[in-house]
Design an enzyme around this catalytic site. Structure first.
Site, mmCIF file in Angstrom:
data_model
loop_
_atom_site.group_PDB
_atom_site.id
_atom_site.type_symbol
_atom_site.label_atom_id
_atom_site.label_comp_id
_atom_site.label_asym_id
_atom_site.label_seq_id
_atom_site.Cartn_x
_atom_site.Cartn_y
_atom_site.Cartn_z
ATOM 1 N N GLU A 1 0.883 -0.886 0.065
ATOM 2 C CA GLU A 1 0.110 0.052 -0.300
ATOM 3 C C GLU A 1 0.825 0.983 0.048
ATOM 4 O O GLU A 1 0.805 2.623 -0.261
ATOM 5 C CB GLU A 1 -1.155 0.152 1.245
ATOM 6 C CG GLU A 1 -2.120 -1.576 0.812
ATOM 7 C CD GLU A 1 -1.550 -2.484 1.804
ATOM 8 O OE1 GLU A 1 -0.579 -2.521 2.056
ATOM 9 O OE2 GLU A 1 -2.497 -3.183 1.290
ATOM 10 N N LYS B 1 -17.851 -0.780 6.261
ATOM 11 C CA LYS B 1 -18.136 -2.112 5.303
ATOM 12 C C LYS B 1 -19.462 -1.693 4.743
ATOM 13 O O LYS B 1 -19.934 -2.201 3.702
ATOM 14 C CB LYS B 1 -17.630 -3.255 6.205
ATOM 15 C CG LYS B 1 -17.782 -4.015 4.631
ATOM 16 C CD LYS B 1 -16.968 -6.041 4.845
ATOM 17 C CE LYS B 1 -16.940 -6.625 4.263
ATOM 18 N NZ LYS B 1 -16.410 -8.123 4.445
ATOM 19 N N MET C 1 24.179 9.433 2.412
ATOM 20 C CA MET C 1 23.871 10.381 3.107
ATOM 21 C C MET C 1 24.228 10.524 4.804
ATOM 22 O O MET C 1 24.877 11.315 5.291
ATOM 23 C CB MET C 1 22.963 10.983 2.879
ATOM 24 C CG MET C 1 22.606 12.544 3.646
ATOM 25 S SD MET C 1 23.301 13.642 3.073
ATOM 26 C CE MET C 1 22.001 14.109 1.551
ATOM 27 N N PHE D 1 -11.763 -7.014 13.842
ATOM 28 C CA PHE D 1 -10.568 -8.064 13.272
ATOM 29 C C PHE D 1 -10.327 -7.010 11.860
ATOM 30 O O PHE D 1 -11.240 -6.097 11.231
ATOM 31 C CB PHE D 1 -10.769 -9.745 12.188
ATOM 32 C CG PHE D 1 -10.283 -9.496 11.392
ATOM 33 C CD1 PHE D 1 -8.828 -10.146 12.025
ATOM 34 C CD2 PHE D 1 -10.664 -10.084 10.218
ATOM 35 C CE1 PHE D 1 -8.038 -10.644 11.132
ATOM 36 C CE2 PHE D 1 -9.053 -10.386 9.849
ATOM 37 C CZ PHE D 1 -8.165 -10.614 9.859
ATOM 38 N N GLN D 2 -9.062 -6.798 12.711
ATOM 39 C CA GLN D 2 -8.475 -5.795 10.817
ATOM 40 C C GLN D 2 -9.118 -4.240 11.530
ATOM 41 O O GLN D 2 -9.615 -3.321 10.443
ATOM 42 C CB GLN D 2 -8.105 -6.024 10.010
ATOM 43 C CG GLN D 2 -7.484 -7.141 9.757
ATOM 44 C CD GLN D 2 -7.788 -7.274 8.029
ATOM 45 O OE1 GLN D 2 -8.645 -6.771 6.897
ATOM 46 N NE2 GLN D 2 -6.295 -7.804 7.770
HETATM 47 C C1 LIG Z 1 12.595 5.932 5.672
HETATM 48 C C2 LIG Z 1 13.580 6.640 5.649
HETATM 49 N N1 LIG Z 1 14.149 6.250 6.384
HETATM 50 C C3 LIG Z 1 15.136 6.567 7.240
HETATM 51 C C4 LIG Z 1 15.539 8.064 6.129
HETATM 52 C C5 LIG Z 1 17.285 8.659 6.741
HETATM 53 N N2 LIG Z 1 18.085 8.954 5.764
HETATM 54 C C6 LIG Z 1 18.096 9.896 4.807
HETATM 55 S S1 LIG Z 1 18.912 9.974 3.565
HETATM 56 C C7 LIG Z 1 19.670 8.143 3.673
HETATM 57 C C8 LIG Z 1 20.764 7.461 3.018
HETATM 58 C C9 LIG Z 1 19.600 6.860 1.863
HETATM 59 O O1 LIG Z 1 20.592 5.742 1.602
HETATM 60 P P1 LIG Z 1 20.543 5.095 -0.503
HETATM 61 O O2 LIG Z 1 19.133 5.435 -0.278
HETATM 62 O O3 LIG Z 1 21.557 4.522 -0.739
HETATM 63 O O4 LIG Z 1 21.033 6.759 -0.791
HETATM 64 P P2 LIG Z 1 22.250 7.764 -0.908
HETATM 65 O O5 LIG Z 1 22.846 8.763 -0.216
HETATM 66 O O6 LIG Z 1 23.268 6.320 -0.487
HETATM 67 O O7 LIG Z 1 22.267 8.065 -2.455
HETATM 68 C C10 LIG Z 1 18.939 7.667 5.115
HETATM 69 C C11 LIG Z 1 18.815 6.048 6.018
HETATM 70 C C12 LIG Z 1 14.344 8.653 5.646
HETATM 71 N N3 LIG Z 1 15.223 9.909 5.276
HETATM 72 N N4 LIG Z 1 13.803 7.451 5.260
#
Ligand SMILES: Cc1ncc(C[n+]2csc(CCOP(=O)(O)OP(=O)(O)O)c2C)c(N)n1
Ligand SMILES: [Mg+2]
Lengths: 555, 157
Positions: free
Chosen positions: A43, A155, A466, A105-106
């Site tokens: 979803e 529902k 990042m 349920f749910q």
């Molecule tokens: C759902 C979610 N969890 C954690 C984060 C924190 N976060 C921001 S950037 C990042 C790294 C992303 O890694 P990747 O997708 O490999 O991209 P890159 O920065 O390596 O280009 C994280 C963990 C987030 N923004 N969203």
């Protein structure tokens, strides 16, 4: 009943997933061939697809999910759309009205769980409410400052029949739209920009939502004011324009940040002025004597920065009202432009491209050369997002989509799929990091099933890049849980889904891989294995002011 | 900003609905505001209630409370009634062990019932008067107190 109402609202696509509490709706779906239902694999994917669809074509995206876990899986997607003011309608099934409150349920309190991430929500326990609610929901989602609206339908109500009620007239006393522009203030704002020695305009997503790009351009050109955009405002002003300051904020360009920090009048249009734009608030634009803020949402005035002149209005109407009053410009303008040019020379965007590794910028530059401003780029979150924002000269609106406000990893693939449904005429490129990509990778099935022409560019740096960069730079160099050592072979993964893919390790392979992607009809994935040490620059260290941005080291 | 300046009194007309109260209170929590008092009752218009909220704006600009409330679709109208141009009344109902309550009656209290175990009194007034009244109750052997938040009305003159 529900499906007829959706047809009346002009819905073409529904992104959804069935379950016990919405089966009555699904039973009748085949009787409505005009409503094309896209069966997702999770979803969250449906919510991001609807979001990408809405961002790409401007129409509200529609989502179906069942009660409990189905509806809860939408929450991240709703929050993403809410933060970025994207119009969406989520229709969730709820247990029968006689079962509500009995922990059936749910059963989950979906209204309670989503109230803070929706513009509005309804629990429908009686069929008589339904026609009005659906009509109102579309109105609220798409007008004013847009946003997601959730309708939780019991529902038994889904199974009931209702007289068709005339829903043409809407009467929502608690929902009044800001109509007119305060003309006196519009004149005052225009004069303030014209009289400024060092004016700067910053444009946000609101400019795009209000389709005010040409009004902004006309105003800026007449007022001789340089324009930067926020991450979400990219496309509101052409990056190639001589007055462009490119992107602002804590990963914005050096010349933009210099201009903002030295401006004497700062006009902010269609933006929230959040912490990613201001960095340390106390030091944001310290030389400004007059802040001007234009936004359709009055609560943005003074939420973060107190404006001296505020215009609560649609950006297009406000700019239209302002332009005729610009008049004479301050004579210091020429000097301001040469100062900005000097900063542009002094602080260019740069990167290292000779250390033997594939650089992400090389990939993006090649892509940009090919598709220029014909393609829609949908970025994920992380370093990949900022590279895709900076290393591309977007010159029209709607070409760069990303989760700016919420920073939701996993956004790009489903949003790109949604964008392609919304804009079948446009080339759609999905740029993602490998970390975010695997969060919603199951939606590859949807791309393959519908043979969507979506090209996936993985910038695979073997890490949560990042996070790794922040740890290296601001958290004592401790690479704690940011290296992704066990990831799938992405070419094989694509193959398992029935999608062609190639891997690229070297600069020379970029061109041929891109050629292959462009030649291929339908989806295609390229796993670019990039420099694992490549970083995003400029960057403002956490907690510091915009003045303190770091630039790419000269290696 | 002083404590006093951060606090706004708002008269809010809302649509009756199962989610209205939780929307209003959820918004206040989420924005970092803090409710000092709340009273809700039916308004003159059918299907609508009047809330009187006393809210501390926390670190936000004080006007944010009104502006954020106005964004809610359930909220029809918000009036900032902070300051002097209003009548503000709170109600207190108390049980005291004493049967001799002349001191309370002199302040304007009304006896609701009296029995061998004590007396139940009610008093309405400005917040400060209600506070003083409650202090006075202590001298009468207070057993229990229920106190409402303020309701306000603009002065006619
Ligand atoms: C759902 C979610 N969890 C954690 C984060 C924190 N976060 C921001 S950037 C990042 C790294 C992303 O890694 P990747 O997708 O490999 O991209 P890159 O920065 O390596 O280009 C994280 C963990 C987030 N923004 N969203
Ligand atoms: Mg990565």
């Amino acid at each position: 009943m529900i499906l007829e109402a959706l047809e009346r609202e002009g819905v073409e696509f529904i992104f959804g997933y069935p379950g016990g509490a919405n089966l009555p709706i699904y039973q009748h779906l085949p009787e409505h061939p005009k409503l094309k239902h896209i069966l997702v694999r999770h979803e969250q994917g449906a919510a991001h697809m609807a979001d990408g669809y809405a961002r790409a074509c401007g129409k509200p995206g529609v989502v179906f999910a069942t009660s409990g876990p189905g509806a809860l899986n939408l929450v991240t997607g709703l929050a993403t759309a809410y933060m970025d003011s994207v119009p969406m309608i989520a229709i969730t099934g709820q247990v029968a009205s006689t079962q509500v409150g009995r922990d059936a349920f749910q059963e989950t309190d979906v209204i309670g769980a989503t109230s803070s991430v929706t513009k509005h929500s309804y629990l429908v326990t009686n069929i008589d409410q339904l026609p009005r609610v659906i009509h109102e929901a579309f109105h609220i989602a798409t007008t004013g400052r847009p946003g997601p609206v959730l309708i939780d339908i019991c529902k038994d109500v889904q199974q009931a029949d209702a007289e068709r009620i005339n829903t043409e007239r809407l009467d929502i006393p608690g929902y009044q739209l800001n109509g007119h522009v305060h003309l006196e203030r519009a004149r005052e704002a225009a004069r303030a920009v014209a009289n400024a020695e060092r004016p700067v305009i910053l444009a946000g997503h609101g400019v795009l939502l209000s389709h005010a790009e040409s009004e902004l351009r006309e105003f800026a050109e007449k007022a001789g004011a340089p324009v930067g955009t926020t991450l979400l405002g990219i496309g509101a002003f052409p990056v190639n324009h001589p007055l462009s300051l490119h992107m602002t904020g804590f990963m914005g360009t050096g010349w933009n940040l210099k201009a903002v920090q030295n401006a004497d009048v700062l006009m902010m249009v269609g933006m929230r002025v959040d912490d990613r734009v201001t960095a340390r608030l106390a030091d944001f634009a310290p030389k400004v004597k007059t802040f001007i803020h234009i936004d359709i949402d009055g609560s943005e005035m003074g939420k973060n920065v107190r404006p001296h002149i505020e215009l609560v209005a649609d950006a297009k109407n406000a700019l239209e009202a302002m332009t005729p009053h610009i008049g004479e410009l301050h004579e210091g303008r020429g000097q301001w432009f040469s100062q900005i040019d000097a900063w542009r020379e002094e602080h260019p965007l740069k990167y290292t491209h000779s250390n033997g590794h594939l650089q992400p910028q090389d990939v993006l530059i090649d892509m940009y050369r090919r598709c220029r401003n014909e393609a829609i780029v949908v970025a994920d979150v992380g370093q990949n997002q900022i590279w895709a924002a900076l290393w591309w000269n977007y010159d029209r609106p709607g070409l760069f989509l990303n989760s700016g406000g919420s920073g939701t990893m996993g956004f790009a693939l489903p949003a790109a799929i949604g964008a392609k449904f919304g804009r079948p005429d446009a080339a759609v490129w999905c740029v993602a990091g490998e970390g975010g990509f695997v969060m919603t990778a199951q939606e590859l099935s949807v791309a393959v099933e519908h043979q969507l022409d979506v090209k996936i560019v993985l910038l695979n740096n073997f890490s949560l890049g990042m996070v790794r960069q922040f740890q290296d730079d601001f958290y004592g160099g401790v690479r704690s849980q940011s290296e992704l050592t066990h990831m799938p072979d992405f070419v094989k993964l694509a193959d398992a889904y029935g999608m062609p893919a190639v891997r690229v390790d070297r600069f020379e392979e970029i061109g041929p891989a891109m050629d292959a992607a462009e030649r291929t009809k339908g989806p295609f994935l390229i796993d670019f294995r990039i420099d694992p040490e490549a970083n995003v620059y400029p960057i403002v260290p956490l907690g510091k002011s915009l003045n303190d941005f770091w630039e790419a080291p000269d290696k | 900003m002083s404590d006093q300046e951060r606090v706004r009194v708002l008269s809010v007309l809302v649509e009756d609905g199962s989610n209205t109260l939780s929307k209003v209170s959820g918004l206040i929590r989420r924005r970092g505001f803090h409710v000092r008092s709340i009273s809700v009752g039916p308004s003159r218009a059918a299907g609508r209630s009047r809330m009187t909220l006393t809210v501390d704006a926390g670190h936000a600009e004080v006007d944010q409370v009104r502006k954020q409330l106005e964004r809610l679709v359930e909220v029809v109208e918000v009036e900032d009634v902070t300051g002097q141009y209003v009548h503000s009344r709170e109600l207190v109902v108390a049980k005291v062990s004493a049967s001799e309550v002349a001191g309370l009656l002199k302040r304007g209290a009304k006896v609701l019932d009296a029995g061998p175990d004590g007396t139940t009194v009610e008093f309405a007034g400005e917040g400060k008067d209600v506070g003083d009244f409650i202090d006075e109750l202590i001298q009468h052997g207070v057993l229990d107190v229920a106190r409402s938040g303020p309701v306000v009305m603009r002065r006619t003159a």
